[in-house]
Design a protein around this motif. Structure first.
Motif, PDB file in Angstrom:
ATOM      1  N   UNK A 166      43.742  27.183  32.379  1.00 43.18           N
ATOM      2  CA  UNK A 166      44.718  27.943  33.133  1.00 43.18           C
ATOM      3  C   UNK A 166      45.670  27.002  33.875  1.00 43.18           C
ATOM      4  N   UNK A 185      46.239  35.628  31.286  1.00 41.00           N
ATOM      5  CA  UNK A 185      45.538  36.751  31.917  1.00 41.00           C
ATOM      6  C   UNK A 185      44.035  36.513  31.852  1.00 41.00           C
ATOM      7  N   UNK A 186      43.381  36.535  33.009  1.00 45.02           N
ATOM      8  CA  UNK A 186      41.921  36.500  33.019  1.00 45.02           C
ATOM      9  C   UNK A 186      41.394  37.918  33.017  1.00 45.02           C
ATOM     10  N   UNK A 187      40.505  38.216  32.088  1.00 45.98           N
ATOM     11  CA  UNK A 187      39.856  39.520  32.111  1.00 45.98           C
ATOM     12  C   UNK A 187      38.464  39.311  32.690  1.00 45.98           C
ATOM     13  N   UNK A 188      38.246  39.796  33.926  1.00 48.91           N
ATOM     14  CA  UNK A 188      36.973  39.509  34.591  1.00 48.91           C
ATOM     15  C   UNK A 188      35.838  40.350  34.000  1.00 48.91           C
ATOM     16  N   UNK A 189      34.675  39.718  33.877  1.00 46.74           N
ATOM     17  CA  UNK A 189      33.467  40.456  33.516  1.00 46.74           C
ATOM     18  C   UNK A 189      32.449  40.193  34.606  1.00 46.74           C
ATOM     19  N   UNK A 214      35.386  44.568  37.800  1.00 44.61           N
ATOM     20  CA  UNK A 214      36.443  43.901  38.547  1.00 44.61           C
ATOM     21  C   UNK A 214      37.795  44.360  38.020  1.00 44.61           C
ATOM     22  N   UNK A 215      38.749  44.328  38.915  1.00 40.96           N
ATOM     23  CA  UNK A 215      40.101  44.711  38.551  1.00 40.96           C
ATOM     24  C   UNK A 215      40.786  43.560  37.815  1.00 40.96           C
ATOM     25  N   UNK A 216      41.618  43.876  36.831  1.00 41.88           N
ATOM     26  CA  UNK A 216      42.401  42.832  36.160  1.00 41.88           C
ATOM     27  C   UNK A 216      43.652  42.571  36.999  1.00 41.88           C
ATOM     28  N   UNK A 217      43.855  41.303  37.355  1.00 40.83           N
ATOM     29  CA  UNK A 217      45.032  40.912  38.124  1.00 40.83           C
ATOM     30  C   UNK A 217      45.833  39.929  37.267  1.00 40.83           C
ATOM     31  N   UNK A 218      47.104  40.221  37.065  1.00 39.98           N
ATOM     32  CA  UNK A 218      47.922  39.377  36.194  1.00 39.98           C
ATOM     33  C   UNK A 218      49.038  38.735  37.007  1.00 39.98           C
ATOM     34  N   UNK A 219      49.113  37.409  36.966  1.00 43.95           N
ATOM     35  CA  UNK A 219      50.252  36.724  37.568  1.00 43.95           C
ATOM     36  C   UNK A 219      51.318  36.529  36.508  1.00 43.95           C
ATOM     37  N   UNK A 265      39.607  39.844  43.214  1.00 42.32           N
ATOM     38  CA  UNK A 265      38.635  39.376  42.231  1.00 42.32           C
ATOM     39  C   UNK A 265      37.212  39.556  42.734  1.00 42.32           C
ATOM     40  N   UNK A 307      36.547  35.923  31.586  1.00 45.10           N
ATOM     41  CA  UNK A 307      36.131  35.216  32.795  1.00 45.10           C
ATOM     42  C   UNK A 307      34.884  35.887  33.366  1.00 45.10           C
ATOM     43  N   UNK A 363      25.341  39.577  29.432  1.00 42.79           N
ATOM     44  CA  UNK A 363      26.558  39.293  28.687  1.00 42.79           C
ATOM     45  C   UNK A 363      26.343  39.345  27.176  1.00 42.79           C
ATOM     46  N   UNK A 392      44.831  37.840  45.311  1.00 44.31           N
ATOM     47  CA  UNK A 392      44.101  37.644  44.080  1.00 44.31           C
ATOM     48  C   UNK A 392      42.620  37.382  44.371  1.00 44.31           C
TER      49      UNK A 392
END
Lengths: 621, 621
Positions: free
Chosen positions: B595, B612-616, A608-613, A599, B575, A464, A595
């Motif tokens: 959240x 919006x969570x942007x997964x890493x 990972x795919x971005x999923x927005x609620x 995730x 995230x 990271x 979701x």
């Protein structure tokens, strides 16, 4: 409302800047840090007698010499810790000393042993404390597990308010306990001297009949190992040096000397009285309670003695509530435990650590049904393991530094290490089948967890953290909107509409999809699509097995393959936000499932795919 | 991997189109739907004797007339249900009949009574079934709760595989049970006739000594109420008409007649044998087991009898596993229960309902420690309440329709309603203090929940559904990117970078914020911001109380007020997605907290903020 309740219960939040003022005077520190050590006199003698009684009245007389050996050991270990206090003014718990001087592995072993011990301190002290109450009021015996849990809750409450105030709450009972034990021992000895005290009326032990164990060196060692519970808790002061007022080390050292003097004399006094009065351990009443009845004659003084014993024992658990969260936060800071354990709460205490300790101790109390004797064999292993590692660490430290007089200092700590090491072997050997094996399994297990957590945080940093000299392509991104957006929905309502509108606002490439679980409702959706003139393409996915997730995943994978240069498609989900929490059970089950699956499943290229609620809020009608 | 395990355990998914083929022959249907009713003969007689024994040997003789009255009642109710089966070929459970003919409230009361009863059917049948095993093997008595839970798991497994296969699995044991009970009753009567059978060696009951209750009409009514448990389960066939092969109603009606004939004769037979052999209920062995030992002489036949009794009782629970999920799905379809109960799983069964029933019954078994007798008083209230409502509904139906011969049909159902209503009163009155009060509280509570759920779905529809003729401003939105975006972060790493890059890709107005909990780390962030030349504004928020959430909320509210025309700012959170599930405990705690707070707190104008969570994603090192 929630916040104001919190404030009533645990007090207003404290500013970070207030932290330094939360220091303890010697008098308060003695109460806070010594309740664990002092309170062990309430059960240590009984544990010795419980072993000796197996070999008849000849063996029984050995309790006095055993108590003297333990007191001698106590003095050796204390002198050793006195040096630690001065060597580590910032707090020299076994973990820190072993970690710094012996290396990572011994440090982690010490930490594991300590964490387990703090949990056992709470469980043993609480059950023994409630035992003092049920000795006086046997009719409460069926409720002892409930009483134990209640006591734990009480301590948690005190601790969540913060360390200074818990000092004020807890100082008084410790001194009351000292007063009554002084009265008990002093009164007992005095009445014996003038000949006005008789032996307790308990069932006589046979001198050496069949069916008893033979008095062996082995039995004496077991009795000694059991009695060593008297030494638990004496390391508390060296862990907590920074909580003292300045000069911290001097004040802590003086407090240690006072504590050891009190502890040693009380332990010897109680053992002497138990022996002279011929007290025999029985199931429903503690040894101290029996002595108390005899010396005080069962009146008000006796009940006051039991009450103060219960108090100090319950408060002994408090030592662990100061130490466990502190050690957990140090481990978290060093990356061996989850980071949230390092966070200070509103009231400048480590709230997460306090909660974890309370839960673990509560589970132990329930599992062992509030029985002190069955917890004791688990207890000493960790104590003496951490003693030994800590002293050995100090020896290494003196050797490495070679300061003036280091040889004497190393010799003192060396003596401490060797004696506690020998006791450790005795304890493990003699208590192994009684429960010590569990601790021998738990310690390596915990160390493995520490290592795994550390490894993970290390891996994460590597993946990271940015590399020195890396260039971030900001200009490249400006104004680019490359996302393919997919909006799964079941019907065209305001929630779906909000999701579609948001999707449109962040991308020009939006596709709505419906999973065709029910032909009629899919047709209704298509109809309303026409009726309301939605100009977003709508795709219907077949689902012969009624699964919503699988056809959608297949569609997304297919879509991603055809637009691999843009990264995985973004999924935008309509979400109903009800006005009351329980109504959540009535909504969004499919959304949640989707979701979670999206995730934890990699899209292509390991991202990972971005999923927005997009929330749509309901109001109370 | 997960999917393939699932397939081994519960079988491959079934297509929706296969649903219609899952129909039952009469032979299989009798096994599936009658195990509940038939199995009650294993305990109903015992429950009568348990009451009568309180009043001595005179009262004891009343078991025969009581059994005859109950059998008469059984016939009345069955005729009544026969009419229901033909009136409701699509399945006429009490809920449907009461709801359609008496109105919403009686329907919901019937539904609540039924749901509670299905749970009790499972609990009572399982505990009685395990009781049959422990009667034969008393050494298993300490494990009975474990055995009960194991049996529940077994049934769940069978049911998750689907209804046709569970028919195949369960048909055989039902017929084996019938065989052994026929042998028991036939053999017993035969041996009595030829005089080769003697009374059971149980403690004799005193004829009318002191300390016993007086034989009153009251005691007789209590015995009768207890015996009425024999009638539980007879409504199962009318609920399940659509599961029969065509013509459904005819087949179901014939099956009902056969079932009632078998049930009535078995109940009378067992009661007769118990009376003639002088069996007295004892704690550790059931009445049927005592009769079995006497008639079969304790050999292999006896053990086979006990095994088949246990089997049918455990399978009786299966009736409830067919009915509970079906009723729950009907309630869900009508909007009175959470919608997910209406979803069919892979194998065309209502998996959520099955799981819910298993958990509730498991809790009951644990709470009542696997004791049938203490569960019985809870049982009959719901049964007779739903009987009464269902018959009364049929009366209304005939009256409203006024078809040919409606007067006779109404009279038959009326007789059923009145008799079951009277029994209901007797049961409530005589069992109230023994546990019936709990059911009297639970039923209104459940009805309240149904109403609240219904109300909520109604409110939601009103707020979420589009109005006829509403115009959606699609063109207005095209190409507009009005969002203010806020990205909270703690340090500049790849995860934060991914979030910032995504933010930039959906909006030109991005602000990064850091909550200044620790001055040093905030300074490090500012430094790296410079070093990497990030051209996004960075705002540091003060936080004297170390809270991350509160300063951020204050900032967002402030921001929203200054840009109220654009809607609330969007929050984009970095995230970390670890490679293994347990590592989630080590990350994102603050993100989760943030959240939750943002979702449940309204932004201005009563709308929720989009987060919006942007997964890493991390990889294993």
């Amino acid at each position: 409302m929630a916040i104001s309740w919190r404030q009533v219960l645990v007090g207003s939040p404290l500013r970070t800047a207030e932290h330094v003022h939360q220091r303890l005077t010697k008098t308060k520190a003695l109460a806070i840090f010594s309740s664990d050590a002092l309170s062990s006199v309430a059960y240590a003698t009984e544990e010795i007698l419980l072993v000796l009684v197996l070999a008849g009245s000849v063996a029984y007389k050995l309790s006095i010499p055993i108590a003297f050996v333990i007191t001698g050991l106590l003095v050796i270990v204390s002198v050793s810790y006195y040096q630690t206090i001065h060597g580590y003014p910032s707090g020299g718990g076994s973990y820190i000393v072993a970690h710094e001087n012996l290396g990572v592995w011994p440090g982690l072993v010490a930490a594991a042993a300590l964490l387990i011990d703090y949990v056992l301190t709470v469980a043993v002290s609480i059950t023994a404390g409630i035992g003092a109450i049920t000795s006086a009021f046997p009719e409460l015996l069926p409720w002892r597990v409930h009483l134990c849990l209640l006591a734990i809750l009480l301590i948690v409450w005190g601790n969540l308010r913060g360390v200074r105030e818990s000092g004020a709450v807890f100082a008084m009972p410790t001194y009351v306990f000292l007063l009554f034990f002084l009265l008990l021992i002093g009164g007992g000895v005095l009445r014996l001297a003038i000949g006005s005290l008789e032996s307790v009326q308990t069932p006589a032990i046979p001198e050496r009949p069949g069916g008893l164990e033979i008095l062996s060196i082995w039995l004496v060692l077991r009795a000694f190992a059991s009695g060593c519970t008297a030494m638990t808790g004496i390391e508390a002061i060296s862990d907590g040096v920074p909580a003292f007022q300045k000069p911290e080390s001097d004040n802590a050292g003086k407090t240690l000397i006072v504590m050891i003097a009190i502890l040693g004399s009380m332990f010897l006094g109680i053992t002497f009285l138990a022996h002279t009065l011929g007290v025999v351990p029985v199931a429903h009443e503690s040894v101290v309670s029996q002595i108390g009845r005899q010396v005080f004659g069962g009146g008000l003084l006796y009940f006051a003695l039991q009450a103060s014993t219960a108090m100090i024992l319950v408060l002994a658990a408090n030592t662990a509530f100061a130490d466990f969260p502190r050690l957990a936060s140090i481990l978290a800071r060093d990356g061996y435990a989850p980071r949230q354990l390092a966070n200070m709460g509103d009231r400048l205490v480590f709230s997460n650590g306090i909660a974890a300790l309370a839960i673990l101790a509560g589970v132990l109390v329930v599992l062992f049904r509030g029985n002190t004797h069955s917890l004791i064999p688990l207890y000493s292993v960790g104590v003496f393991l951490s003693f030994t590692l800590s002293q050995a660490g100090m020896v290494c430290r003196w050797y490495k530094r070679q300061e003036d007089g280091w040889r004497l200092k190393a010799a003192i700590n060396g003596l401490g290490a060797v004696s506690t090491g020998v006791v450790l072997c005795v304890v493990v050997e003699s208590k192994f089948t009684h429960g010590a094996w569990l601790i021998m399994l738990l310690i390596p297990a915990l160390v493995t967890v520490f290592r795994a957590v550390h490894q993970h945080y290390g891996d994460m940093r590597e993946q990271v953290f940015l590399q020195e000299g890396e260039v971030i392509p900001w200009s490249h991104l400006k104004g680019v909107r490359p996302h393919k957006v997919v909006v799964p929905l079941a019907s065209l309502n305001r929630a779906a509409l909000a999701a579609l509108q948001f999707a449109r606002s962040v991308s020009d490439d939006v596709t709505a999809v419906v999973v065709d679980v029910d032909a009629a409702s899919t047709q209704r959706l298509k109809d309303s699509w026409e009726a309301w003139g939605v100009d977003i393409p709508l795709v219907a996915l077949e689902s012969p097995y009624r699964s919503v997730v699988r056809p959608l995943l297949a569609y997304l994978e297919h879509t991603d393959q055809h637009a691999s240069d843009r990264g995985p498609a973004i999924v935008i989900l309509p979400e109903i936000v009800p006005a009351r929490w329980w109504q959540n059970l009535l909504h969004n089950q499919t959304t949640l499932q989707l979701k979670a699956v999206l995730l934890f499943r990699e899209a292509h290229n390991g991202v990972s795919r971005i999923v927005i609620n997009v929330p749509y809020r309901l109001h109370d009608a």
